[in-house]
Design a protein around this motif. Structure first.
Motif, short mmCIF file in Angstrom:
data_model
loop_
_atom_site.label_atom_id
_atom_site.label_comp_id
_atom_site.label_asym_id
_atom_site.label_seq_id
_atom_site.Cartn_x
_atom_site.Cartn_y
_atom_site.Cartn_z
N HIS A 1 1.16 -1.48 -0.01
CA HIS A 1 -0.10 0.17 -0.08
C HIS A 1 0.89 1.37 -0.05
O HIS A 1 0.38 2.16 -0.48
CB HIS A 1 -1.15 -0.19 1.48
CG HIS A 1 -2.33 -0.61 0.99
ND1 HIS A 1 -2.94 -1.30 1.70
CD2 HIS A 1 -2.28 -2.05 0.18
CE1 HIS A 1 -3.44 -2.13 1.74
NE2 HIS A 1 -3.61 -2.57 0.13
N THR B 1 1.01 1.81 -3.14
CA THR B 1 0.27 2.58 -4.63
C THR B 1 0.58 4.20 -3.92
O THR B 1 -0.26 4.99 -5.56
CB THR B 1 -1.34 2.52 -3.31
OG1 THR B 1 -1.31 3.17 -2.18
CG2 THR B 1 -1.66 1.40 -3.79
N VAL B 2 1.38 4.81 -2.94
CA VAL B 2 1.31 6.12 -3.25
C VAL B 2 3.23 7.01 -4.11
O VAL B 2 2.97 7.34 -4.61
CB VAL B 2 1.30 6.63 -1.61
CG1 VAL B 2 2.16 8.41 -1.67
CG2 VAL B 2 -0.05 6.54 -1.12
N PHE C 1 -0.89 -8.45 -0.55
CA PHE C 1 -1.27 -9.44 0.94
C PHE C 1 -1.54 -10.41 0.57
O PHE C 1 -2.67 -11.14 2.30
CB PHE C 1 -2.29 -8.29 1.19
CG PHE C 1 -1.23 -6.93 1.52
CD1 PHE C 1 -0.63 -6.62 2.89
CD2 PHE C 1 -1.70 -5.42 0.82
CE1 PHE C 1 0.37 -5.27 2.34
CE2 PHE C 1 -0.53 -4.89 0.70
CZ PHE C 1 -0.11 -4.39 2.03
N TYR D 1 2.50 -6.84 -7.88
CA TYR D 1 1.33 -6.15 -7.35
C TYR D 1 0.64 -5.05 -7.66
O TYR D 1 0.02 -4.71 -7.90
CB TYR D 1 1.50 -5.62 -6.10
CG TYR D 1 0.31 -5.72 -5.26
CD1 TYR D 1 -1.18 -6.09 -5.36
CD2 TYR D 1 0.44 -4.49 -4.06
CE1 TYR D 1 -2.34 -5.81 -4.04
CE2 TYR D 1 -1.32 -4.34 -3.73
CZ TYR D 1 -2.48 -5.05 -3.41
OH TYR D 1 -3.82 -4.85 -2.58
N ARG E 1 -1.68 -4.87 -9.80
CA ARG E 1 -3.47 -4.87 -10.60
C ARG E 1 -3.39 -3.76 -9.54
O ARG E 1 -4.72 -2.94 -9.27
CB ARG E 1 -4.37 -6.25 -10.30
CG ARG E 1 -4.02 -6.92 -8.92
CD ARG E 1 -4.59 -8.22 -8.10
NE ARG E 1 -4.65 -8.76 -7.34
CZ ARG E 1 -3.82 -9.02 -6.12
NH1 ARG E 1 -2.50 -9.41 -6.91
NH2 ARG E 1 -3.58 -9.04 -5.36
N VAL E 2 -2.58 -3.41 -8.00
CA VAL E 2 -3.22 -2.41 -7.31
C VAL E 2 -2.06 -1.11 -7.42
O VAL E 2 -2.76 0.27 -7.51
CB VAL E 2 -3.63 -2.57 -6.29
CG1 VAL E 2 -3.32 -1.63 -4.98
CG2 VAL E 2 -4.73 -3.68 -6.29
N ASN F 1 1.26 7.27 -7.06
CA ASN F 1 -0.32 7.92 -6.97
C ASN F 1 0.51 9.75 -7.35
O ASN F 1 0.60 9.98 -6.09
CB ASN F 1 -0.94 8.05 -5.93
CG ASN F 1 -2.61 8.57 -5.92
OD1 ASN F 1 -2.05 10.10 -5.74
ND2 ASN F 1 -3.28 8.02 -5.30
#
Ligand code: SF4
Lengths: 386, 95
Positions: A196, A199-200, A222, A249, A251-252, A258
């Motif tokens: 996560h 993602t940023v 995860f 990962y 897909r996310v 971001n």
């Protein structure tokens, strides 16, 4: 549509495990660090180590923001909470984190107005509704939560709310990984990158790990299969003599991260010259503070905080656990004096802390036997799908 | 706190482009979608990953279902996160 089973399928897991085993060079041992507490959780919960060859060890890293908060900062936050007409707000995870003078729960019991919130926006709402009090948000977390704090400050500024500030304890993941790489105590063969956080920040910031430190890193999801797949990718890189950043990962996690979240962080916060991490000590440029332009929303400037450094309790070995040098159960107070109900160290407080995860799920794992500290291992089957 | 929870977009706010109504495991709450960019092209029915009241990434439905299942499997930690989300004062009023 794809189905959940796709991420859990036992046959796929076994096939992956076989392929991983085939990549191991005889006589060689491998250690991969999972930086993120969420991964630690999945690994223990599904007994993933039991599916890996004996020669592969997963080492837990410093990626649990509650776990790395030093005692002195908790004391500072308590000191702010004790000021007259202050409402301190914090995530639930924060409430039991021990400081030198006790936790938020202790301070609350002693009369401080400390409230649990789900989001910094909840704290802002309390400020809006309680104009005669000053509301402080205890901001903690890596790059996953920092944009939320920053957005909340921007909103407060836009709405002209004057009785709101944040006590900023946001930390950044890259310097922590650097500190681990520079630590002489630990020999690693690669990293499972945090899902996560990435993602940023995206995948680019990890490239120095591959280029300068010769370690592969695979950003991982995860699910149990995500982690097995990421280990497979790491092993393949090792086998083929490559050191690269790969994104399991995708897909996310977009490779670029971001953009908007990064902009918002940059608008409101800047790097501190240094910050203390529990167990890792002082790490330069490893945390964020509120920029001058938003000084009105900076609790550190509005309130005088003691800012005293507090040494960890003697019995506590969280530092070693956070660096991956010790396994949770090797700490002398693990499961006896230190439990999730009565935590001595922070790794036992958050559900993502290695000690809490191990306490809750991992007690039958093979790794314990490997360390020679327990008798027979009652292996639950089928572990991946537990 | 670090757990991301998947939510399905039910309605976009018209007066405040940062806000949207999502459903998380049947609980409807308002979340801030201001961290997503135009490239994400959010629409009703999309799934997002929510961290502390903010959507951080758009995800597909399979990923959302898997994440939900995994969260359920976490037991108390997830119950707590969901309870926190449900108890959040921000979004109770709908949009
Ligand atoms: S058992 Fe407690 S004191 Fe020991 S390392 Fe874990 S959290 Fe720290």
């Amino acid at each position: 549509m794809r189905f959940v089973d796709e991420f859990r399928d036992a046959d796929t897991a076994r096939a992956l495990a076989t392929r991983i085993a085939a990549l191991c060079e005889p006589g060689r041992r491998y250690a991969f660090m999972e930086v993120c507490g969420g991964h630690t959780h999945t690994i223990y919960k599904h007994g993933l180590e039991d599916h890996l060859p004996e020669s592969i060890r997963l080492v837990h890293g410093p990626g649990c923001p509650v776990c790395v908060l030093p005692m002195g900062r908790v004391d500072d936050a308590v000191a702010i909470a004790e000021q007259p007409d202050v409402i301190m707000t914090a995530f639930g995870d924060m409430m039991r984190v021990p400081g030198g003078r006790g936790s938020f729960f202790d301070a609350k019991a002693a009369g401080a107005d400390i409230r649990m919130v789900y989001s910094p926006l909840d704290a802002l709402k309390i400020a809006r509704n309680t104009p005669d009090k000053h509301v402080v948000f205890m901001a903690i977390g890596f790059e996953t939560t920092a944009p939320s704090t920053a957005m909340t400050v921007l909103r407060a500024a836009r709405e002209g709310i004057e009785n709101f500030s944040v006590f900023c304890n946001h930390v950044t993941i890259i310097p922590a990984i650097k500190a681990i790489l520079d630590s002489p105590d630990l020999r690693l063969d690669g990293f499972l990158g945090p899902g996560h956080v990435s993602t940023v920040i995206g995948c680019r910031p990890y490239e120095f790990i591959a280029r300068r430190h010769g370690q592969p890193l695979v950003v991982a999801g995860f699910e149990p299969l995500d982690i097995l797949q990421a280990v497979h990718q790491l092993m393949r890189q090792r086998r083929e003599g490559r050191c690269e950043v790969e994104n399991q990962y995708s897909r996310v996690v977009p490779w670029q991260g971001n953009r908007r979240a990064l902009e918002v962080i940059g608008e409101v916060m800047e790097l501190r010259p240094w910050f203390e991490w529990r167990g890792l000590g002082f790490i330069s440029q490893s945390a964020m503070q509120v920029r001058d332009a938003y000084a009105a929303f900076d609790a550190e400037r509005r309130f005088a905080v003691p800012g005293v450094r507090v040494a960890d309790p003697k019995a506590c070995q969280c530092g070693e656990v956070l660096k991956g040098v010790l396994e949770p159960w090797e700490c002398k107070v693990f499961g006896t004096a230190c439990t999730p109900e009565t935590p001595i160290g922070t790794c036992m407080v958050s559900s993502e802390g290695a000690c809490a995860a191990y306490y809750n799920f991992g007690r039958f794992s093979r790794s314990r036997v490997r360390a020679g500290s327990a008798g027979p291992t009652p292996l639950a089957d089928p572990v991946v799908l537990r | 706190m670090c757990l991301g929870i998947p939510g399905e977009l039910i309605e976009m706010a018209t007066d405040d482009t940062d806000l949207a109504l999502v459903s998380v495991a049947g609980v409807r709450r308002r979340v801030n979608v201001g961290l997503l960019t135009e490239d994400d092209e959010l629409a009703v029915g999309d799934w997002v990953l929510i961290h502390v009241g903010f959507a951080l990434a758009k995800i597909d439905e399979a990923e959302a279902q898997a994440a939900l299942e995994m969260l359920h499997g976490l037991g108390p930690a997830y119950d707590q996160e969901l309870a926190d989300f449900t108890g959040s004062a921000v979004g109770r009023e709908g949009l």
